[in-house]
Design a protein around this motif. Sequence first.
Motif, mmCIF file in Angstrom:
data_model
loop_
_atom_site.group_PDB
_atom_site.id
_atom_site.type_symbol
_atom_site.label_atom_id
_atom_site.label_comp_id
_atom_site.label_asym_id
_atom_site.label_seq_id
_atom_site.Cartn_x
_atom_site.Cartn_y
_atom_site.Cartn_z
ATOM 1 N N ILE A 1 88.729 32.964 -2.100
ATOM 2 C CA ILE A 1 87.653 33.443 -2.202
ATOM 3 C C ILE A 1 87.646 33.481 -0.491
ATOM 4 C CG2 ILE A 1 86.626 33.156 -4.212
ATOM 5 C CD1 ILE A 1 85.370 30.799 -3.529
ATOM 6 N N LYS A 2 86.989 33.735 0.138
ATOM 7 C CA LYS A 2 86.299 33.325 1.961
ATOM 8 C C LYS A 2 84.860 33.257 1.969
ATOM 9 C CE LYS A 2 90.703 35.482 3.934
ATOM 10 N NZ LYS A 2 91.771 36.378 5.182
ATOM 11 N N VAL A 3 84.655 32.485 3.123
ATOM 12 C CA VAL A 3 83.089 32.980 3.521
ATOM 13 C C VAL A 3 83.153 34.058 4.646
ATOM 14 C CG1 VAL A 3 80.322 31.609 3.798
ATOM 15 C CG2 VAL A 3 82.590 31.379 1.639
ATOM 16 N N HIS A 4 82.289 34.621 4.924
ATOM 17 C CA HIS A 4 82.286 35.184 5.988
ATOM 18 C C HIS A 4 80.680 34.820 6.932
ATOM 19 C CE1 HIS A 4 86.001 37.128 5.505
ATOM 20 N NE2 HIS A 4 86.099 37.967 4.290
ATOM 21 N N CYS A 5 79.780 34.172 6.632
ATOM 22 C CA CYS A 5 79.217 34.017 6.950
ATOM 23 C C CYS A 5 79.374 32.610 7.467
ATOM 24 C CB CYS A 5 77.586 34.704 6.749
ATOM 25 S SG CYS A 5 77.453 33.723 4.650
ATOM 26 N N LEU A 6 77.810 32.135 8.535
ATOM 27 C CA LEU A 6 77.793 30.689 9.187
ATOM 28 C C LEU A 6 76.375 30.632 8.433
ATOM 29 C CD1 LEU A 6 78.890 31.154 13.097
ATOM 30 C CD2 LEU A 6 80.303 29.986 11.037
ATOM 31 N N THR B 1 70.489 43.281 5.228
ATOM 32 C CA THR B 1 70.196 43.335 6.148
ATOM 33 C C THR B 1 71.492 42.496 7.122
ATOM 34 O OG1 THR B 1 68.070 43.412 6.353
ATOM 35 C CG2 THR B 1 69.209 42.941 8.805
ATOM 36 N N TRP B 2 72.437 41.487 6.971
ATOM 37 C CA TRP B 2 73.232 40.398 7.450
ATOM 38 C C TRP B 2 74.670 42.026 7.098
ATOM 39 C CZ3 TRP B 2 78.288 39.317 6.229
ATOM 40 C CH2 TRP B 2 78.799 38.327 6.951
ATOM 41 N N ASN B 3 74.785 41.762 6.254
ATOM 42 C CA ASN B 3 75.492 43.186 5.821
ATOM 43 C C ASN B 3 76.256 44.434 6.097
ATOM 44 O OD1 ASN B 3 76.802 45.209 3.432
ATOM 45 N ND2 ASN B 3 78.341 43.434 4.014
ATOM 46 N N LYS B 4 75.383 44.484 6.368
ATOM 47 C CA LYS B 4 74.989 45.973 7.388
ATOM 48 C C LYS B 4 75.320 45.403 8.552
ATOM 49 C CE LYS B 4 71.664 48.237 4.682
ATOM 50 N NZ LYS B 4 70.147 49.243 4.218
ATOM 51 N N GLU B 5 74.287 44.659 9.717
ATOM 52 C CA GLU B 5 74.708 44.115 10.846
ATOM 53 C C GLU B 5 76.241 44.327 11.098
ATOM 54 O OE1 GLU B 5 71.401 41.065 11.590
ATOM 55 O OE2 GLU B 5 70.005 42.634 11.738
ATOM 56 N N ASN B 6 76.579 43.489 10.011
ATOM 57 C CA ASN B 6 77.873 42.556 10.544
ATOM 58 C C ASN B 6 79.016 43.829 9.598
ATOM 59 O OD1 ASN B 6 77.705 39.715 12.142
ATOM 60 N ND2 ASN B 6 76.191 40.047 10.195
ATOM 61 N N ASN B 7 79.217 44.998 9.312
ATOM 62 C CA ASN B 7 80.045 45.345 8.312
ATOM 63 C C ASN B 7 80.460 44.409 7.541
ATOM 64 O OD1 ASN B 7 80.820 47.600 8.046
ATOM 65 N ND2 ASN B 7 82.317 48.464 9.433
ATOM 66 N N CYS B 8 80.141 43.798 6.832
ATOM 67 C CA CYS B 8 81.215 42.838 6.707
ATOM 68 C C CYS B 8 80.953 42.123 5.199
ATOM 69 C CB CYS B 8 81.774 41.708 7.507
ATOM 70 S SG CYS B 8 82.564 40.496 7.121
ATOM 71 N N ARG B 9 81.388 42.224 3.972
ATOM 72 C CA ARG B 9 81.170 40.614 3.316
ATOM 73 C C ARG B 9 80.622 39.374 3.524
ATOM 74 N NH1 ARG B 9 81.598 43.430 -1.984
ATOM 75 N NH2 ARG B 9 81.490 40.822 -2.798
ATOM 76 N N VAL C 1 81.297 38.239 -6.934
ATOM 77 C CA VAL C 1 82.626 38.316 -7.305
ATOM 78 C C VAL C 1 82.622 38.462 -8.823
ATOM 79 C CG1 VAL C 1 85.031 37.690 -7.311
ATOM 80 C CG2 VAL C 1 83.936 37.835 -4.934
ATOM 81 N N HIS C 2 83.328 39.660 -9.382
ATOM 82 C CA HIS C 2 83.564 39.138 -10.856
ATOM 83 C C HIS C 2 85.266 38.632 -11.248
ATOM 84 C CE1 HIS C 2 79.209 40.539 -10.570
ATOM 85 N NE2 HIS C 2 80.000 41.895 -10.617
ATOM 86 N N VAL C 3 84.944 38.753 -11.716
ATOM 87 C CA VAL C 3 86.468 38.088 -12.605
ATOM 88 C C VAL C 3 86.719 37.996 -14.249
ATOM 89 C CG1 VAL C 3 88.756 36.535 -12.573
ATOM 90 C CG2 VAL C 3 87.067 36.098 -10.363
ATOM 91 N N ASN D 1 85.406 42.995 -6.107
ATOM 92 C CA ASN D 1 84.689 42.225 -5.074
ATOM 93 C C ASN D 1 83.433 43.965 -5.737
ATOM 94 O OD1 ASN D 1 85.127 40.637 -3.493
ATOM 95 N ND2 ASN D 1 87.314 41.792 -3.092
ATOM 96 N N ASP D 2 81.796 43.036 -5.975
ATOM 97 C CA ASP D 2 80.924 43.680 -6.210
ATOM 98 C C ASP D 2 80.512 44.328 -5.001
ATOM 99 O OD1 ASP D 2 78.678 44.332 -6.899
ATOM 100 O OD2 ASP D 2 77.724 43.089 -8.514
ATOM 101 N N THR D 3 80.852 46.158 -5.608
ATOM 102 C CA THR D 3 80.185 46.555 -3.791
ATOM 103 C C THR D 3 78.591 46.521 -3.925
ATOM 104 O OG1 THR D 3 80.373 48.739 -6.113
ATOM 105 C CG2 THR D 3 82.263 48.043 -4.917
ATOM 106 N N LEU D 4 78.097 46.912 -5.134
ATOM 107 C CA LEU D 4 77.122 46.949 -4.936
ATOM 108 C C LEU D 4 75.846 44.962 -4.406
ATOM 109 C CD1 LEU D 4 75.434 48.310 -8.218
ATOM 110 C CD2 LEU D 4 75.724 49.484 -5.774
#
Length: 305
Positions: free
Chosen positions: A197-202, A150-158, A183-185, A175-178
Amino acid sequence: MSEWKENDDLAMQSDKSYGNFFSHPIDNLELDPFQLESDSQTNTCDNIDTFSISTLKVELGELQEVKEEETEEIQHESATRFSYHVGTPQSLCSRENQSNVTYLNKGQTYELTMKCTAPTAYSGFLIECNVLLRLQERKLQAKEKEMFDTWNKENNCRLLEAMTSQCVNSEVITNDTLNPNSVHVVWNPANICTIFIKVHCLSGDFTKRKHSGEKGVPFLLSVDTYIHKTDKPSRYLCTSACILKIFQHKGAERKHRNETKQISKLTDEDKEQLASKSEVTYLKPVRKQNTFLSSHIPVTFDRLC
């Protein structure tokens, strides 16, 4: 007798195809005795060696669940062979032998370093790591995927993003698309691998009221470690994790300044209980319930060890 011979031949063929994998020092798992049954009677295979029986079970897809105590021992041994750290310090109020918090800023790039401390044990293998951002609270984990999607759809961001062009000594990084929190390394254990890496949520994004990071939920940044396989699910080794709280721009630095003031007011006795200061945050071993999961299946955490 012909049936016994056919099964023994099959086991010998399995030795050739799986021998290198199961001869690895941390993969010598003891399995329950396997019985071969004919239409008329049940025979015991006393004259077939344990290794042939084990490989035969794998060939037939009948690998049984390892006992819990054996699983924990294997995970502990594997965890001692890998070291992971994030390039930022823990809370200044961290205490020894406790699960402590690390503060990050939303959208800021952080270095995640992966090191194998026993590279000769994995000679000829590549290591696969699944880096995950998870909710720490168990009661929220059941709804985690729904909340993240839900967060991903609302923010259009990983939620979690790797800078794929800036990594060092990685064979593959995606970056896992699903799963927007994954993230896979793939990397060579002979070299130290570094990704960014970056974290885009709070932390406050997943509370009923949109709080700041101070009152928001804590996250887990975890690294699942596997022996990389291209033709079958990768073999699980161990998991390490640390607790995060994510703040708005410069919020992590502000939090550290406030803690410095708090520490200055402590008595010498209280200060001695604080953990020694480190410029990085080391991920600690985490127990995982299922050791035969592929890297694309979410982890269930028991606790930080």
